[in-house]
Design a protein around this motif. Structure first.
Motif, PDB file in Angstrom:
ATOM      1  N   PHE A  32      66.705  90.566  30.608  1.00 14.00           N
ATOM      2  CA  PHE A  32      65.250  90.657  30.664  1.00 14.00           C
ATOM      3  C   PHE A  32      64.791  91.858  29.840  1.00 14.00           C
ATOM      4  CE2 PHE A  32      66.530  88.477  34.506  1.00 14.00           C
ATOM      5  CZ  PHE A  32      65.616  87.418  34.583  1.00 14.00           C
ATOM      6  N   SER A  33      63.646  91.700  29.201  1.00 14.75           N
ATOM      7  CA  SER A  33      62.995  92.822  28.538  1.00 14.75           C
ATOM      8  C   SER A  33      61.954  93.411  29.486  1.00 14.75           C
ATOM      9  CB  SER A  33      62.322  92.363  27.240  1.00 14.75           C
ATOM     10  OG  SER A  33      63.265  91.761  26.368  1.00 14.75           O
ATOM     11  N   LEU A  34      61.436  94.585  29.141  1.00 16.83           N
ATOM     12  CA  LEU A  34      60.419  95.186  30.007  1.00 16.83           C
ATOM     13  C   LEU A  34      59.170  94.316  30.101  1.00 16.83           C
ATOM     14  CD1 LEU A  34      60.520  99.020  29.242  1.00 16.83           C
ATOM     15  CD2 LEU A  34      61.491  97.795  31.189  1.00 16.83           C
ATOM     16  N   ASP A  35      58.928  93.490  29.068  1.00 18.27           N
ATOM     17  CA  ASP A  35      57.752  92.625  29.147  1.00 18.27           C
ATOM     18  C   ASP A  35      57.993  91.372  30.000  1.00 18.27           C
ATOM     19  OD1 ASP A  35      59.426  91.394  27.339  1.00 18.27           O
ATOM     20  OD2 ASP A  35      57.916  91.094  25.797  1.00 18.27           O
ATOM     21  N   ASP A  36      59.173  91.300  30.631  1.00 18.72           N
ATOM     22  CA  ASP A  36      59.444  90.244  31.608  1.00 18.72           C
ATOM     23  C   ASP A  36      59.246  90.726  33.042  1.00 18.72           C
ATOM     24  OD1 ASP A  36      60.318  88.282  29.705  1.00 18.72           O
ATOM     25  OD2 ASP A  36      62.228  89.367  29.540  1.00 18.72           O
ATOM     26  N   ILE A  37      59.071  92.024  33.231  1.00 21.83           N
ATOM     27  CA  ILE A  37      58.954  92.606  34.570  1.00 21.83           C
ATOM     28  C   ILE A  37      57.480  92.871  34.873  1.00 21.83           C
ATOM     29  CG2 ILE A  37      59.740  94.434  36.119  1.00 21.83           C
ATOM     30  CD1 ILE A  37      62.025  92.789  34.925  1.00 21.83           C
ATOM     31  N   LEU A  38      57.027  92.420  36.034  1.00 21.86           N
ATOM     32  CA  LEU A  38      55.632  92.538  36.488  1.00 21.86           C
ATOM     33  C   LEU A  38      54.660  91.796  35.564  1.00 21.86           C
ATOM     34  CD1 LEU A  38      55.114  96.093  38.026  1.00 21.86           C
ATOM     35  CD2 LEU A  38      55.502  93.914  39.167  1.00 21.86           C
ATOM     36  N   THR A  39      55.021  90.570  35.226  1.00 24.13           N
ATOM     37  CA  THR A  39      54.095  89.698  34.509  1.00 24.13           C
ATOM     38  C   THR A  39      53.193  88.928  35.475  1.00 24.13           C
ATOM     39  OG1 THR A  39      55.827  88.001  34.436  1.00 24.13           O
ATOM     40  CG2 THR A  39      55.584  89.421  32.507  1.00 24.13           C
ATOM     41  N   SER A  40      53.484  89.063  36.751  1.00 23.00           N
ATOM     42  CA  SER A  40      52.603  88.530  37.795  1.00 23.00           C
ATOM     43  C   SER A  40      52.597  89.528  38.941  1.00 23.00           C
ATOM     44  CB  SER A  40      53.065  87.146  38.272  1.00 23.00           C
ATOM     45  OG  SER A  40      54.386  87.203  38.792  1.00 23.00           O
ATOM     46  N   SER A  41      51.628  89.385  39.832  1.00 26.02           N
ATOM     47  CA  SER A  41      51.453  90.364  40.903  1.00 26.02           C
ATOM     48  C   SER A  41      52.603  90.312  41.901  1.00 26.02           C
ATOM     49  CB  SER A  41      50.130  90.108  41.625  1.00 26.02           C
ATOM     50  OG  SER A  41      49.940  91.048  42.660  1.00 26.02           O
ATOM     51  N   VAL A  42      53.031  91.473  42.348  1.00 29.38           N
ATOM     52  CA  VAL A  42      54.030  91.602  43.409  1.00 29.38           C
ATOM     53  C   VAL A  42      53.365  92.326  44.571  1.00 29.38           C
ATOM     54  CG1 VAL A  42      56.203  92.684  44.099  1.00 29.38           C
ATOM     55  CG2 VAL A  42      56.003  91.629  41.832  1.00 29.38           C
ATOM     56  N   ASP A  43      53.175  91.613  45.661  1.00 28.71           N
ATOM     57  CA  ASP A  43      52.580  92.200  46.865  1.00 28.71           C
ATOM     58  C   ASP A  43      51.229  92.856  46.566  1.00 28.71           C
ATOM     59  OD1 ASP A  43      52.503  92.789  49.586  1.00 28.71           O
ATOM     60  OD2 ASP A  43      53.526  94.708  49.345  1.00 28.71           O
ATOM     61  N   GLY A  44      50.425  92.168  45.763  1.00 25.86           N
ATOM     62  CA  GLY A  44      49.089  92.676  45.457  1.00 25.86           C
ATOM     63  C   GLY A  44      49.014  93.676  44.324  1.00 25.86           C
ATOM     64  N   SER A  45      50.111  93.911  43.637  1.00 21.35           N
ATOM     65  CA  SER A  45      50.131  94.897  42.545  1.00 21.35           C
ATOM     66  C   SER A  45      49.371  94.385  41.337  1.00 21.35           C
ATOM     67  CB  SER A  45      51.573  95.190  42.131  1.00 21.35           C
ATOM     68  OG  SER A  45      52.106  94.102  41.383  1.00 21.35           O
ATOM     69  N   GLY A  46      49.131  95.291  40.391  1.00 21.57           N
ATOM     70  CA  GLY A  46      48.657  94.876  39.086  1.00 21.57           C
ATOM     71  C   GLY A  46      49.773  94.193  38.325  1.00 21.57           C
ATOM     72  N   TYR A  47      49.445  93.651  37.187  1.00 23.48           N
ATOM     73  CA  TYR A  47      50.421  92.977  36.336  1.00 23.48           C
ATOM     74  C   TYR A  47      49.836  92.897  34.936  1.00 23.48           C
ATOM     75  CZ  TYR A  47      47.327  88.982  36.960  1.00 23.48           C
ATOM     76  OH  TYR A  47      46.219  88.162  36.983  1.00 23.48           O
ATOM     77  N   SER A  48      50.645  92.480  33.982  1.00 26.33           N
ATOM     78  CA  SER A  48      50.175  92.394  32.606  1.00 26.33           C
ATOM     79  C   SER A  48      50.963  91.353  31.859  1.00 26.33           C
ATOM     80  CB  SER A  48      50.329  93.757  31.911  1.00 26.33           C
ATOM     81  OG  SER A  48      50.060  93.662  30.519  1.00 26.33           O
ATOM     82  N   GLU A  49      50.328  90.737  30.857  1.00 27.63           N
ATOM     83  CA  GLU A  49      51.070  89.824  29.987  1.00 27.63           C
ATOM     84  C   GLU A  49      52.137  90.568  29.202  1.00 27.63           C
ATOM     85  OE1 GLU A  49      46.888  89.998  27.939  1.00 27.63           O
ATOM     86  OE2 GLU A  49      47.709  90.424  29.921  1.00 27.63           O
TER      87      GLU A  49
END
Length: 395
Positions: free
Chosen positions: A218-235
């Motif tokens: 995985f690259s860093l742009d694969d981590i937190l691409t969707s919300s985890v427990d209400g967190s922010g996220y980014s494409e």
């Protein structure tokens, strides 16, 4: 009298922006009020740029180290993970590393040398030459590296990033091993489960790892691409993130394209003018002394209006003055140059008249200009207003 002033760049002071603030209203109000205070007219093709940090802040686009740990566990499902090619940055990477370490039992960090991807050197090329080292093929463990290079610290910060990163992993409760190599495949000797942390070479690195036996990559742009427990996220995942608190990261903003188009439409409604708008992150330029590239974000601009697409089509004034019109002076020279510009080709790629002009995208040039104007400190000007950028010697 002919016009004497060309491009003008202004940093605009805005309110301190917090979560849920209306960025369209804030930007438009700031632009209009600043023009009144500054006594200048808003014109067609003026450019408004907004730093990505305030966009992300208004979105509340934050995540903490536990959110990262959860996503790493979910995606890799492995006790041991290799982390390769991270940049050397307390602001940019320390919390990412902490989050990853919280999600595994052992971290193997593979650092590139003599510098990271963005130019942070902790040893010099002279030291490589002195020790007869070939950075393209030679690999070292930490013990051997420290024998060769007695004091591998960052020249400006004085930080020993080897120790710093190792301590972060240990404090998070995981074991840590550090190795040094510039070949991505080297990490596969230690683990087949890898997070490659390089920014602009990430797709190539990921491909090489997968083609050579990597199992979960995985690259860093694969981590937190969707919300985890209400967190922010980014494409862009974790790329472009910055430290916000001791356990929280501000992520790169989401949906920047939608924002710039809304700002453009609102400014048209309020002023009757067609302005260009972009969100900018790090500029793209290199410091000749410190050797660092500023560009630690995945892109200079994650969102910009259509008038900012492409590259400049400019001629080199001094080239045509010294060659085509070498025998002219004064008004005769000026008039000849003006006529030349008015009749220049729309595409000057490969033409000698454009030799020496900067071959970069408009958004990269404008992002660098904006980043240098706003700075990263306490100027308080997250909005930049640029006039006359598209003008030339004929205007």
């Amino acid at each position: 009298m002919s016009r004497m002033i060309g491009t003008v760049v202004r940093g605009l002071r805005a309110p301190i922006i917090k979560q849920n603030d209306d960025m369209v209203k804030i930007v438009c109000d700031t632009v209009i009020e600043a023009s009144k205070e500054g006594g200048y007219t808003i014109n067609d093709r003026d450019i408004v740029t907004i730093t990505e940090s305030v966009v992300a802040r208004a979105q509340g686009n934050y995540a903490n180290v536990n959110n990262i740990a959860y996503d790493v566990k979910d995606k890799l499902n492995s006790d041991t993970v290799g982390i390769i090619f991270p940049i050397l940055s307390r602001n940019r990477f320390s919390l990412i590393l902490k989050g990853i370490a919280l999600g595994v039992k052992k971290v193997i960090i593979m650092l590139s040398y003599p510098s990271d991807e963005v130019g942070n050197h902790f040893i010099t090329y002279d030291e490589l030459d002195k020790n007869n080292i070939n950075p393209w093929k030679d690999e070292f463990d930490e013990k051997k590296f420290r024998e060769l290079f007695e004091n591998p610290v960052h020249e400006f910060t004085g930080v020993d990033y080897i120790k710093f990163y190792k301590d972060i992993v240990k404090e998070a409760g995981a074991d840590c091993e550090i190795v040094f190599a510039n070949d991505p495949k080297s990490i596969l000797k230690y683990t087949k489960n890898v997070i490659n942390c390089d920014i602009h070479t990430r797709k190539r690195t990921k491909r090489i790892l997968l083609e050579n036996g990597g199992e979960k990559v995985f690259s860093l742009d694969d981590i937190l691409t969707s919300s985890v427990d209400g967190s922010g996220y980014s494409e862009y995942g974790l790329l472009g993130s910055n430290k916000a608190t001791e356990d929280t990261l501000k992520l790169f903003p989401r949906n920047s394209q939608d924002l710039v188009e809304k700002i453009q439409a609102k400014l048209k409604e309020l002023t009757g003018k067609n302005l260009e708008v972009m969100v900018y992150g790090d500029g793209a330029f290199k410091d000749p002394v410190g050797k660092i590239w500023e560009l630690a974000d995945p892109v200079v601009s994650p969102g910009y209006t259509s008038g900012l697409k492409g590259t400049p089509s400019e001629i080199k004034l001094k080239y045509i003055a010294d060659n085509d019109f070498a025998d002219l002076t004064g008004d005769e020279l000026k008039n000849a140059v003006v006529d030349y510009i008015k009749n220049k080709e729309s595409d000057l790629v490969g033409k000698m008249a454009s030799e020496g002009t900067t071959p970069r995208q408009l958004t990269d040039l404008l992002g660098s200009l904006s980043d240098l104007t706003s700075g990263s400190g306490d100027k308080g000007t997250p909005i930049i207003y640029i006039q006359g950028y598209f003008d030339n010697y004929t205007n």
